[in-house]
Scaffold this motif. Structure first.
Motif, PDB file in Angstrom:
ATOM      1  N   ALA A 220       0.825  -1.202   0.000  1.00 51.36           N
ATOM      2  CA  ALA A 220       0.000   0.000   0.000  1.00 51.36           C
ATOM      3  C   ALA A 220       0.857   1.249   0.000  1.00 51.36           C
ATOM      4  CB  ALA A 220      -0.913  -0.006   1.217  1.00 51.36           C
ATOM      5  N   ASN A 221       1.940   1.223   0.757  1.00 50.12           N
ATOM      6  CA  ASN A 221       2.814   2.392   0.778  1.00 50.12           C
ATOM      7  C   ASN A 221       3.389   2.688  -0.585  1.00 50.12           C
ATOM      8  OD1 ASN A 221       3.494   4.048   3.131  1.00 50.12           O
ATOM      9  ND2 ASN A 221       3.640   2.069   4.139  1.00 50.12           N
ATOM     10  N   MET A 222       3.894   1.661  -1.228  1.00 52.38           N
ATOM     11  CA  MET A 222       4.537   1.867  -2.515  1.00 52.38           C
ATOM     12  C   MET A 222       3.513   2.243  -3.585  1.00 52.38           C
ATOM     13  SD  MET A 222       7.601   1.813  -2.309  1.00 52.38           S
ATOM     14  CE  MET A 222       7.559   2.422  -0.657  1.00 52.38           C
ATOM     15  N   PHE A 223       2.423   1.505  -3.564  1.00 54.22           N
ATOM     16  CA  PHE A 223       1.377   1.740  -4.559  1.00 54.22           C
ATOM     17  C   PHE A 223       0.830   3.156  -4.421  1.00 54.22           C
ATOM     18  CE2 PHE A 223      -3.142   1.555  -5.662  1.00 54.22           C
ATOM     19  CZ  PHE A 223      -3.047   1.119  -6.960  1.00 54.22           C
ATOM     20  N   ALA A 224       0.431   3.489  -3.183  1.00 54.51           N
ATOM     21  CA  ALA A 224      -0.182   4.799  -2.968  1.00 54.51           C
ATOM     22  C   ALA A 224       0.824   5.922  -3.159  1.00 54.51           C
ATOM     23  CB  ALA A 224      -0.762   4.861  -1.560  1.00 54.51           C
ATOM     24  N   GLY A 225       2.072   5.681  -2.736  1.00 53.10           N
ATOM     25  CA  GLY A 225       3.080   6.731  -2.868  1.00 53.10           C
ATOM     26  C   GLY A 225       3.364   7.068  -4.305  1.00 53.10           C
ATOM     27  N   HIS A 226       3.562   6.025  -5.101  1.00 46.97           N
ATOM     28  CA  HIS A 226       3.875   6.279  -6.506  1.00 46.97           C
ATOM     29  C   HIS A 226       2.650   6.810  -7.251  1.00 46.97           C
ATOM     30  CE1 HIS A 226       7.320   3.955  -5.293  1.00 46.97           C
ATOM     31  NE2 HIS A 226       7.934   4.369  -6.375  1.00 46.97           N
ATOM     32  N   LEU A 227       1.502   6.408  -6.747  1.00 50.07           N
ATOM     33  CA  LEU A 227       0.281   6.938  -7.357  1.00 50.07           C
ATOM     34  C   LEU A 227       0.131   8.420  -7.032  1.00 50.07           C
ATOM     35  CD1 LEU A 227      -1.696   5.267  -8.971  1.00 50.07           C
ATOM     36  CD2 LEU A 227      -3.219   5.267  -6.998  1.00 50.07           C
ATOM     37  N   ALA A 228       0.549   8.800  -5.815  1.00 54.93           N
ATOM     38  CA  ALA A 228       0.383  10.193  -5.395  1.00 54.93           C
ATOM     39  C   ALA A 228       1.206  11.133  -6.267  1.00 54.93           C
ATOM     40  CB  ALA A 228       0.795  10.334  -3.932  1.00 54.93           C
ATOM     41  N   ILE A 229       2.433  10.687  -6.614  1.00 55.48           N
ATOM     42  CA  ILE A 229       3.274  11.514  -7.486  1.00 55.48           C
ATOM     43  C   ILE A 229       2.536  11.789  -8.783  1.00 55.48           C
ATOM     44  CG2 ILE A 229       5.430  11.587  -8.776  1.00 55.48           C
ATOM     45  CD1 ILE A 229       6.617   9.725  -6.734  1.00 55.48           C
ATOM     46  N   LEU A 230       1.952  10.715  -9.288  1.00 51.83           N
ATOM     47  CA  LEU A 230       1.306  10.807 -10.588  1.00 51.83           C
ATOM     48  C   LEU A 230      -0.008  11.567 -10.520  1.00 51.83           C
ATOM     49  CD1 LEU A 230       2.555   9.573 -13.067  1.00 51.83           C
ATOM     50  CD2 LEU A 230       0.782   7.851 -13.011  1.00 51.83           C
ATOM     51  N   SER A 231      -0.726  11.369  -9.410  1.00 58.22           N
ATOM     52  CA  SER A 231      -2.060  11.975  -9.374  1.00 58.22           C
ATOM     53  C   SER A 231      -1.996  13.499  -9.357  1.00 58.22           C
ATOM     54  CB  SER A 231      -2.863  11.445  -8.189  1.00 58.22           C
ATOM     55  OG  SER A 231      -2.081  11.406  -7.058  1.00 58.22           O
ATOM     56  N   PHE A 232      -0.914  14.037  -8.824  1.00 53.94           N
ATOM     57  CA  PHE A 232      -0.747  15.491  -8.916  1.00 53.94           C
ATOM     58  C   PHE A 232      -0.600  15.921 -10.360  1.00 53.94           C
ATOM     59  CE2 PHE A 232       0.607  15.417  -4.415  1.00 53.94           C
ATOM     60  CZ  PHE A 232      -0.299  16.354  -3.971  1.00 53.94           C
ATOM     61  N   LEU A 233       0.152  15.098 -11.125  1.00 54.46           N
ATOM     62  CA  LEU A 233       0.349  15.444 -12.532  1.00 54.46           C
ATOM     63  C   LEU A 233      -0.940  15.271 -13.328  1.00 54.46           C
ATOM     64  CD1 LEU A 233       3.854  13.959 -13.297  1.00 54.46           C
ATOM     65  CD2 LEU A 233       3.221  16.329 -12.940  1.00 54.46           C
ATOM     66  N   VAL A 234      -1.737  14.285 -12.945  1.00 52.10           N
ATOM     67  CA  VAL A 234      -2.967  14.009 -13.690  1.00 52.10           C
ATOM     68  C   VAL A 234      -3.964  15.148 -13.532  1.00 52.10           C
ATOM     69  CG1 VAL A 234      -4.966  12.466 -13.698  1.00 52.10           C
ATOM     70  CG2 VAL A 234      -2.699  11.532 -13.809  1.00 52.10           C
ATOM     71  N   LEU A 235      -3.822  15.879 -12.427  1.00 52.29           N
ATOM     72  CA  LEU A 235      -4.715  17.030 -12.239  1.00 52.29           C
ATOM     73  C   LEU A 235      -4.616  18.020 -13.397  1.00 52.29           C
ATOM     74  CD1 LEU A 235      -4.399  17.778  -8.448  1.00 52.29           C
ATOM     75  CD2 LEU A 235      -6.267  16.703  -9.657  1.00 52.29           C
ATOM     76  N   ILE A 236      -3.466  17.996 -14.097  1.00 50.24           N
ATOM     77  CA  ILE A 236      -3.318  18.865 -15.261  1.00 50.24           C
ATOM     78  C   ILE A 236      -4.375  18.531 -16.314  1.00 50.24           C
ATOM     79  CG2 ILE A 236      -1.749  19.521 -17.115  1.00 50.24           C
ATOM     80  CD1 ILE A 236       0.525  18.806 -15.202  1.00 50.24           C
ATOM     81  N   PHE A 237      -4.602  17.212 -16.497  1.00 52.12           N
ATOM     82  CA  PHE A 237      -5.619  16.795 -17.464  1.00 52.12           C
ATOM     83  C   PHE A 237      -7.010  17.212 -16.999  1.00 52.12           C
ATOM     84  CE2 PHE A 237      -2.230  13.787 -18.121  1.00 52.12           C
ATOM     85  CZ  PHE A 237      -2.171  13.695 -19.503  1.00 52.12           C
ATOM     86  N   VAL A 238      -7.203  17.028 -15.701  1.00 52.71           N
ATOM     87  CA  VAL A 238      -8.570  17.136 -15.200  1.00 52.71           C
ATOM     88  C   VAL A 238      -8.995  18.598 -15.094  1.00 52.71           C
ATOM     89  CG1 VAL A 238     -10.094  16.573 -13.279  1.00 52.71           C
ATOM     90  CG2 VAL A 238      -8.290  14.992 -13.939  1.00 52.71           C
ATOM     91  N   ILE A 239      -8.136  19.432 -14.543  1.00 48.36           N
ATOM     92  CA  ILE A 239      -8.560  20.810 -14.283  1.00 48.36           C
ATOM     93  C   ILE A 239      -8.194  21.705 -15.455  1.00 48.36           C
ATOM     94  CG2 ILE A 239      -8.445  22.710 -12.643  1.00 48.36           C
ATOM     95  CD1 ILE A 239      -7.735  20.630 -10.508  1.00 48.36           C
TER      96      ILE A 239
END
Lengths: 286, 75, 160
Positions: A220-239
């Motif tokens: 969970a730590n690795m999955f969520a951590g690496h996802l968190a890095i990406l999810s900030f970047l994905v906000l570019i698509f969304v917003i």
């Protein structure tokens, strides 16, 4: 940190934000509703395509080899390569690189194994725990390199490691205490038989749950951590594409945090497995 | 609002509550550990090991919540 | 959603790679590494001990040297003092001797001068007596004055 370096860092972050915004603005405007979760998970989950550079056609791996399997092999090659190349027998005047590799072993020895197991038993177990720490930390950190993936972000890998720990817990317990005494050890003394058996079953169950939580934690730590890095970047698509000015610094921050977390989780995994193995193989009350 | 959307929302709220509980626990552990280290700096190593162990155990429970929520959200 | 899907292949891959890694580290990397660490620890401990011993020896030597220097200094001082007192004594003695000698010389000279004067006086008296005799001879006129008279005159002159 002096001001000049800070300024440079700031400049780099701003420039990369601009680049990211420019690159994705077109894509974001063309596709009406991007598949956000799909994009996110594609980067974290196992796959059989290797995308080395953006805009370059991705390489399809041969059948039977997936990214996570490749990462496992890569980590083995990296660790064995560096260690066998830089550690030489009779090296009394060490170079920096030798100290770097040795310090990891010394860290595992002095901070994990020896304080918990004592020197005599610890010396026997040290290779195993060092291997575990190195393997996990390299796997955790490999995922931070672009185009590579985190094998520890896959629950199968962490479960496999936890099963190894579980088996070793039992083996060490049987070896250290004997088959009968091992179960007697779980049985609390001075309690009625019925309650005692119930507690014993609970203890036995807790051996399994502890190992499973061990695997879940790392995953969970690795999955969520690496996802968190990406999810900030994905906000570019969304917003909006210009959200890059906010999301890139945030994701840089998360990235640096993730380096720490990767090492910390490898440390925690090794520490906990060391404690579990020690707890199962020493008599109660010691 | 359809039922699956509702389930997802509830799952996310549940995960949030679980994580809140875990963070309270870890916060207490951290505070006590710092107290202990401040009182007895010579026992720093032992205290740190036990702190990480306890925090990890609590973290495991929080992860249970988060993962169950994830299962609900993505199923 | 394949977040929690079972992938036995990956589990086996993990075991195999972990096993290989463990085997290689355990068999080929750890023995030399631990040996190096132990040897280095020993060497460092030994060199620190050696350095401490050398430092101790150096301190000893330094102390010895200081003592020697002090001793030599005091000896030299003593010698100098002795020499000075010796020289002074010698000077005093020499001076005394010189004074004594000078006095002696003076006394001798005085005595000599007196003796000379006496001799001179005697000669003068003799001469005077002779002269008186001669003169009285001339006055009396070729009267030979006997030796007895001459002697008498001499006595007279002496009493003069």
């Amino acid at each position: 940190m002096n001001l000049k370096r800070l300024y440079l860092l700031f400049l780099i972050v701003i420039l990369s934000s601009l680049t990211v915004s420019a690159v994705f603005s077109e894509e974001a405007s063309t596709s009406e509703s991007p598949d956000v979760s799909g994009t996110l998970f594609e980067h974290v989950l196992d796959g059989n395509t290797l995308e080395l550079f953006p805009f370059v056609p991705e390489i399809t791996l041969p059948h039977g080899i997936t990214m996570h399997r490749l990462m496992l092999v890569l980590s083995v090659l990296l660790i064995t390569g560096f260690y066998s190349a830089w550690i030489k027998r009779g090296d009394l005047k060490p170079k920096t690189r030798t100290i770097l590799l040795e310090s990891l072993v010394i860290f595992v020895r002095d901070d994990i194994v020896y304080p918990i197991m004592g020197e005599e038993r610890g010396a026997k177990w040290l290779p195993f725990f060092t291997t575990m720490f190195l393997f996990l930390s390299v796997l955790n950190l490999l995922g931070l390199i672009p185009a590579l993936k985190t094998a520890t972000g896959n629950i199968n890998v962490t479960t496999a490691m936890a099963i190894v720990v579980l088996l070793l817990t039992f083996i060490a317990g049987f070896k250290g205490l004997g088959f009968v005494h091992f179960f007697k050890n779980l049985f609390p003394e001075g309690t009625p038989l019925g309650i005692g058996i119930f507690v014993m079953l609970l203890e036995l169950l807790s051996l399994f749950t502890k190992s499973m939580v061990l695997s879940l934690r790392l995953f969970a730590n690795m999955f969520a951590g690496h996802l968190a890095i990406l999810s900030f970047l994905v906000l570019i698509f969304v917003i909006t594409p210009f959200f890059g000015f906010i999301s890139v610094p945030f994701s840089v921050f998360t990235y640096t945090l993730e380096v720490l977390v990767g090492l910390l989780q490898a440390f925690v995994f090794t520490l906990l497995s060391c404690i579990f193995i020690m707890m199962a193989s020493t008599p109660e009350g010691e | 609002m359809d039922l699956s959307m509702m389930a997802r929302a509830i799952a996310v709220i549940g995960a949030g509550i679980g994580i809140a509980g875990g963070s309270i626990g870890i916060g207490i552990i951290g505070a006590k550990a710092l107290d202990a280290i401040a009182r007895q700096p010579s026992e720093k190593k032992d205290i740190r090991t036990n702190m990480i162990l306890m925090a990890a155990l609590i973290e495991g429970l929080a992860f249970f919540g988060a993962i169950i929520a994830l299962l609900v959200v993505f199923k | 959603m394949d977040l929690f899907t079972l992938d036995p292949g990956l589990v086996i891959w993990t075991w195999i790679s972990f096993g290989i890694l463990f085997f290689i580290l355990w068999k080929f990397v750890f023995p030399p590494l631990m040996e190096n660490l132990k040897n280095r620890e020993k060497t460092i401990a030994k060199s620190i001990d050696d350095a401490a011993a050398i430092e101790r020896r150096l301190e000893e030597i330094e102390a010895e040297r200081g003592e020697l220097l002090k001793k030599t200094n005091s000896e030299a001082d003593e010698m100098l003092l002795q020499t000075r007192s010796d020289a002074e004594e010698l000077k005093k003695r020499l001076l005394e001797k010189a004074e004594k000698e000078a006095e002696e010389v003076l006394v001798q000279a005085r005595r000599k001068a007196e003796a000379e004067r006496e001799a001179l006086l005697r000669a003068l008296q003799d001469d005077l007596a002779d002269f008186v005799c001669d003169a009285s001879e001339k006055v009396i006129g070729s009267v030979f004055i006997t030796e007895k008279e001459r002697e008498f005159t001499r006595e007279l002159v002496k009493e003069l």
